[in-house]
Design a protein around this motif. Structure first.
Motif, mmCIF file in Angstrom:
data_model
loop_
_atom_site.group_PDB
_atom_site.id
_atom_site.type_symbol
_atom_site.label_atom_id
_atom_site.label_comp_id
_atom_site.label_asym_id
_atom_site.label_seq_id
_atom_site.Cartn_x
_atom_site.Cartn_y
_atom_site.Cartn_z
ATOM 1 N N VAL A 293 53.121 36.597 45.703
ATOM 2 C CA VAL A 293 52.033 36.479 44.726
ATOM 3 C C VAL A 293 50.933 37.495 45.005
ATOM 4 C CG1 VAL A 293 50.318 34.930 43.717
ATOM 5 C CG2 VAL A 293 52.538 34.016 44.403
ATOM 6 N N LEU A 294 50.339 37.393 46.185
ATOM 7 C CA LEU A 294 49.195 38.257 46.483
ATOM 8 C C LEU A 294 49.601 39.726 46.623
ATOM 9 C CD1 LEU A 294 46.204 38.525 47.151
ATOM 10 C CD2 LEU A 294 46.760 38.045 49.554
ATOM 11 N N THR A 295 50.689 39.983 47.335
ATOM 12 C CA THR A 295 51.106 41.373 47.560
ATOM 13 C C THR A 295 51.436 42.098 46.262
ATOM 14 O OG1 THR A 295 51.896 40.895 49.796
ATOM 15 C CG2 THR A 295 52.790 42.838 48.709
ATOM 16 N N PRO A 296 52.256 41.532 45.336
ATOM 17 C CA PRO A 296 52.520 42.238 44.081
ATOM 18 C C PRO A 296 51.263 42.520 43.264
ATOM 19 C CG PRO A 296 54.124 40.497 44.401
ATOM 20 C CD PRO A 296 53.076 40.303 45.450
ATOM 21 N N ILE A 297 50.346 41.528 43.224
ATOM 22 C CA ILE A 297 49.126 41.732 42.440
ATOM 23 C C ILE A 297 48.284 42.848 43.055
ATOM 24 C CG2 ILE A 297 46.965 40.665 41.726
ATOM 25 C CD1 ILE A 297 48.448 38.002 41.557
ATOM 26 N N ALA A 298 48.098 42.808 44.378
ATOM 27 C CA ALA A 298 47.262 43.814 45.037
ATOM 28 C C ALA A 298 47.870 45.210 44.907
ATOM 29 C CB ALA A 298 47.075 43.441 46.510
ATOM 30 N N GLU A 299 49.164 45.313 45.126
ATOM 31 C CA GLU A 299 49.797 46.637 45.071
ATOM 32 C C GLU A 299 49.752 47.225 43.662
ATOM 33 O OE1 GLU A 299 53.730 46.406 46.635
ATOM 34 O OE2 GLU A 299 53.074 46.126 48.714
ATOM 35 N N GLU A 300 50.131 46.456 42.652
ATOM 36 C CA GLU A 300 50.193 46.998 41.292
ATOM 37 C C GLU A 300 48.806 47.350 40.761
ATOM 38 O OE1 GLU A 300 52.886 47.864 39.983
ATOM 39 O OE2 GLU A 300 54.223 46.885 41.413
ATOM 40 N N ILE A 301 47.781 46.626 41.181
ATOM 41 C CA ILE A 301 46.421 46.938 40.703
ATOM 42 C C ILE A 301 45.852 48.136 41.444
ATOM 43 C CG2 ILE A 301 44.051 46.090 40.618
ATOM 44 C CD1 ILE A 301 45.123 43.340 39.960
ATOM 45 N N TRP A 302 45.977 48.143 42.774
ATOM 46 C CA TRP A 302 45.384 49.235 43.537
ATOM 47 C C TRP A 302 46.077 50.573 43.281
ATOM 48 C CZ3 TRP A 302 40.754 48.958 44.684
ATOM 49 C CH2 TRP A 302 40.155 47.854 45.282
ATOM 50 N N LYS A 303 47.328 50.549 42.835
ATOM 51 C CA LYS A 303 48.004 51.815 42.505
ATOM 52 C C LYS A 303 47.398 52.491 41.283
ATOM 53 C CE LYS A 303 52.191 50.155 42.485
ATOM 54 N NZ LYS A 303 53.639 50.096 42.241
ATOM 55 N N LEU A 304 46.588 51.760 40.542
ATOM 56 C CA LEU A 304 45.891 52.339 39.394
ATOM 57 C C LEU A 304 44.578 53.006 39.795
ATOM 58 C CD1 LEU A 304 46.389 49.413 36.837
ATOM 59 C CD2 LEU A 304 47.822 51.432 37.166
ATOM 60 N N ALA A 305 44.173 52.845 41.060
ATOM 61 C CA ALA A 305 42.879 53.384 41.503
ATOM 62 C C ALA A 305 42.788 54.905 41.397
ATOM 63 C CB ALA A 305 42.597 52.929 42.936
ATOM 64 N N PRO A 306 43.822 55.689 41.762
ATOM 65 C CA PRO A 306 43.702 57.148 41.606
ATOM 66 C C PRO A 306 43.438 57.585 40.182
ATOM 67 C CG PRO A 306 45.496 56.623 43.098
ATOM 68 C CD PRO A 306 45.045 55.324 42.510
#
Length: 717
Positions: free
Chosen positions: A138-151
């Motif tokens: 739950v937490l890992t997929p949400i964090a990874e997919e959102i933070w990959k949009l940061a660049p």
């Protein structure tokens, strides 16, 4: 109430704008300060170059000493391969390779630390471990997919050209960040999986589930994740997920004026879909059944790639349709009525196969033309502020792309005229310009495969210090192709008229193309004999038919000379008896004025040395032994192999030329004949044994002097 909300929105927008501009201005000021230091202290550039070379050498040494270094290289090459696929598919991109690589670096140095800090903070607050279902699925997929949009968010916030991005740029930015994230994720897996199964069958192989991570050269976007030998669920690679989400953001930004704010539901749905697939794969054995059922309805990960490719195709269509709306304000190549990816690829392919030095200019020009088009269509005030610089760069690359061929033809003509003047106006003091290219290829051909590879890699690594990846690759390949095509360039300089006839022009272009296309020299070495036959056939095919009643030019026979009834083997049109050569009896001498050997005949126009050999007395019986005094093989080894070998070496160490008592009054200079690479032997004898022995001797010469051509005619009286 509405006016109050509008005023509040204006204040928030102004505050965000000031913060954004303040951060960007401070960063740009720091960058200008660093550039000023570099200009004041030029030795820093030299120090940086030395550091780069030391780092490169250290890395090469590490490949031999450390297994982890080799593991890192393998994963980097896979990630680069995935990124290259996105780069080739996003045809309407305006991002340069350096900018794309920056997104990949941000995926490594920004996304991964942010994701790790998020997980650490969550576990610090709520407890538990990273192996818990709520953390892993739950937490890992949400964090990874959102933070990959940061660049992409940082680029949209701080870049002046954010409003002039194409839809393909959005996909490329997301794919770059995803590729960087996946690089470190897979590298950590490779380093940690050091068990016997991983070392024997691969780091992603499990005992019962088979291979779960698939890296395949023939797969589009390799790196998919499948569980068990008969998989029912998978997850595509991080670049596909993030590229799909960012492409949805681009479509929403482009269409928001027509479709309203509701269009932003598209990237939100794509983000939710990516999180669902990621979560279902990570927690397929522990998540609730309803969530896994929802994953089945959305394709269990097997439909994601198809949806992304469909959206990308739609984005490319929209991009090129928009560009053609402003095509009248953009530069175009001759006969280019519409701007299409096919026409752009054609111009780049043409440059790559003909003149690689302009390939980088063509590629940069097409990209900058697209950037100019999107700036005209969607650019705001900030995008317009850099339009002048973009237009200057585009004009510079357009001139290089469109005009370099004309300049090269002019330079070739001037070089040919200079060579002609050196050969006919000042023969005594000429410095053989074409001989430099012959010597350059002779040096190159003597190098081994690894030596050539080291030179090409060194040129590539050195160029990377100053330019991007593709220009550096073009520079390295051009640096290799120049010495590899030295003989062909020298022939054109020595005889510019050979390009005026169709058969010579086509054959010269084919030879030059082989030397300039990557691995063309390798193909040429394997097909050298077949290439000569193809060239002879092409010359015969394209040779103009002689008109009846008209003597061919250059073939008038002196009065009193009768045609030979039985000309030697070969075409009668090409045959020239050594005694009819323009220059005969040319003797070489050294610095002490001592003779070094005589050349029977020379044809400068064709570039041929004629050597007459007599086989009389070859079958004479020795009175003591009762056997021939020398065998045909002994004769040809001495007369053809040994004497020609000495002649070639003497040509390099001779000090000059002079006429023999029986020679012609006019003879060529040493510099004029040093570039000749063809020997034609004319032998008065003819027998099967003599032909076989002569072929053996000539093959020895061809092996020792691969840049020379040796032929023989039998029965020449």
């Amino acid at each position: 109430m509405n006016s109050w909300i509008t005023a509040k929105e204006a204040v928030v927008t102004e505050t965000v704008w000031r913060i954004r501009c303040g951060i960007r201005d401070a960063a740009e000021a720091g960058y200008r300060w660093l550039c000023g230091i570099r200009r004041r202290y030029p030795w820093l550039g030299t120090l940086y170059a030395i550091w780069c070379w030391i780092s490169l050498l250290t890395w090469i040494v590490g490949l031999f000493l450390y297994r982890d270094s080799r593991t890192m290289l393998v994963q980097y090459l896979w990630s680069f391969y995935v990124m290259l696929q996105f780069w080739l598919l996003c045809r309407s991109k305006t991002l340069a390779w350096k900018q794309t690589a920056l997104f990949m670096l941000l995926g490594v140095f920004l996304v991964i630390p942010l994701t790790a800090l998020t997980l650490l903070a969550a576990h610090g607050i709520f407890g538990g471990s990273t192996r818990d279902t709520w953390s892993q699925a739950v937490l890992t997929p949400i964090a990874e997919e959102i933070w990959k949009l940061a660049p992409l968010g940082l680029f949209l916030l701080f870049s002046r050209r954010a409003t002039s991005m194409s839809l393909a740029d959005y996909a490329l930015a997301g794919a770059g960040a995803g590729a960087g994230f996946q690089l470190m994720e897979e590298l950590a897996r490779r380093w940690l999986n050091s068990g016997i199964i991983g070392r024997t069958y691969g780091y992603s192989t499990t005992l019962l589930g088979g291979e779960t991570i698939h890296w395949d050269v023939w797969t589009l976007f390799p790196g998919r994740f499948e569980e068990s030998i008969f998989p029912t669920i998978m997850s595509v690679s991080h670049p596909v997920h993030t590229g799909m989400i960012t492409l949805g953001i681009g479509l929403a930004v482009r269409c928001r004026k027509r479709l309203g704010g509701a269009i932003f539901a598209l990237p939100a749905l794509l983000l939710a879909w990516s999180i669902l697939e990621h979560a279902a794969y990570n927690g397929q054995n522990s998540l609730p059944a309803w969530l896994m059922k929802l994953s089945d309805w959305t394709g269990s990960g097997y439909r994601t790639k198809g949806v992304f490719l469909t959206l990308l195709a739609l984005a490319l269509i929209l991009d090129y349709v928009a560009l053609n709306r402003v095509k009248s304000r953009l530069p175009r190549m001759e006969r280019e009525r519409m701007i299409t990816p096919v026409s752009e690829l054609w111009y780049m392919l043409e440059a790559l196969l003909t003149r690689r030095e302009r390939f980088a200019s063509v590629m940069s020009w097409t990209r900058e033309r697209r950037e100019m088009g999107f700036s005209l269509l969607y650019g705001n005030d900030e995008a317009r502020s850099i339009r002048g610089r973009l237009q200057d760069d585009m004009l510079k690359h357009f001139r290089a792309a469109a005009g370099v061929a004309v300049m090269l033809f002019l330079l070739a003509g001037l070089a040919g005229f200079a060579a002609y003047g050196q050969a006919h106006v000042q023969p005594a003091d000429s410095a053989c310009f074409s001989c430099m290219f012959d010597s350059l290829q002779n040096w190159w051909d003597r190098l081994g495969f690894w030596e050539k590879g080291a030179i090409v890699l060194g040129a590539f690594a050195l160029s990377l210090l100053f330019v991007g990846f593709w220009p550096a690759l073009g520079i390295a390949l051009t640096a290799a192709s120049l010495p590899a095509g030295g003989h062909e360039i020298a022939k054109n300089i020595r005889d510019p008229k050979r390009l005026l006839t169709p058969e010579h022009a086509i054959s010269a272009l084919l030879a030059l193309a082989l030397s300039r296309v990557p691995f063309g020299r390798l193909a040429e070495s394997f097909g050298k004999r077949g290439g000569r036959k193809l060239k002879e056939w092409l010359e015969k095919l394209l040779k103009k038919r002689k008109k009846p009643g008209r003597k061919p030019e250059g073939k008038e026979r002196p009065s009193g000379q009768e045609p030979e009834e039985n000309p030697p083997r070969g075409d009668a049109d090409d045959y020239v008896h050594w005694s009819k050569a323009k220059y005969r009896g040319v003797e070489l001498y050294d610095s002490r004025n001592s003779p070094l050997g005589e050349i029977d005949g020379i044809d400068l126009d064709k570039g041929v040395f004629y050597e007459a050999k007599s086989a009389e007395g070859l079958d004479r019986i020795h009175p003591k032994t009762g056997k021939p005094q020398q065998t045909p093989q002994q004769f040809t080894d001495k007369q053809l192999y040994q004497k020609t070998k000495v002649r070639i070496h003497n040509l390099q160490k001779a000090a000059g030329t002079r006429a023999t008592p029986d020679g012609t009054a006019e003879i060529p200079t040493l510099e004029q004949i040093r570039g000749i690479r063809r020997f034609e032997f004319q032998l008065d004898g003819d027998s099967p044994a003599l032909r076989e022995a002569a072929e053996n001797s000539l093959n020895r010469l061809r092996q020792e002097f691969p840049d020379y051509t040796f032929s023989i005619r039998f029965g020449v009286k």
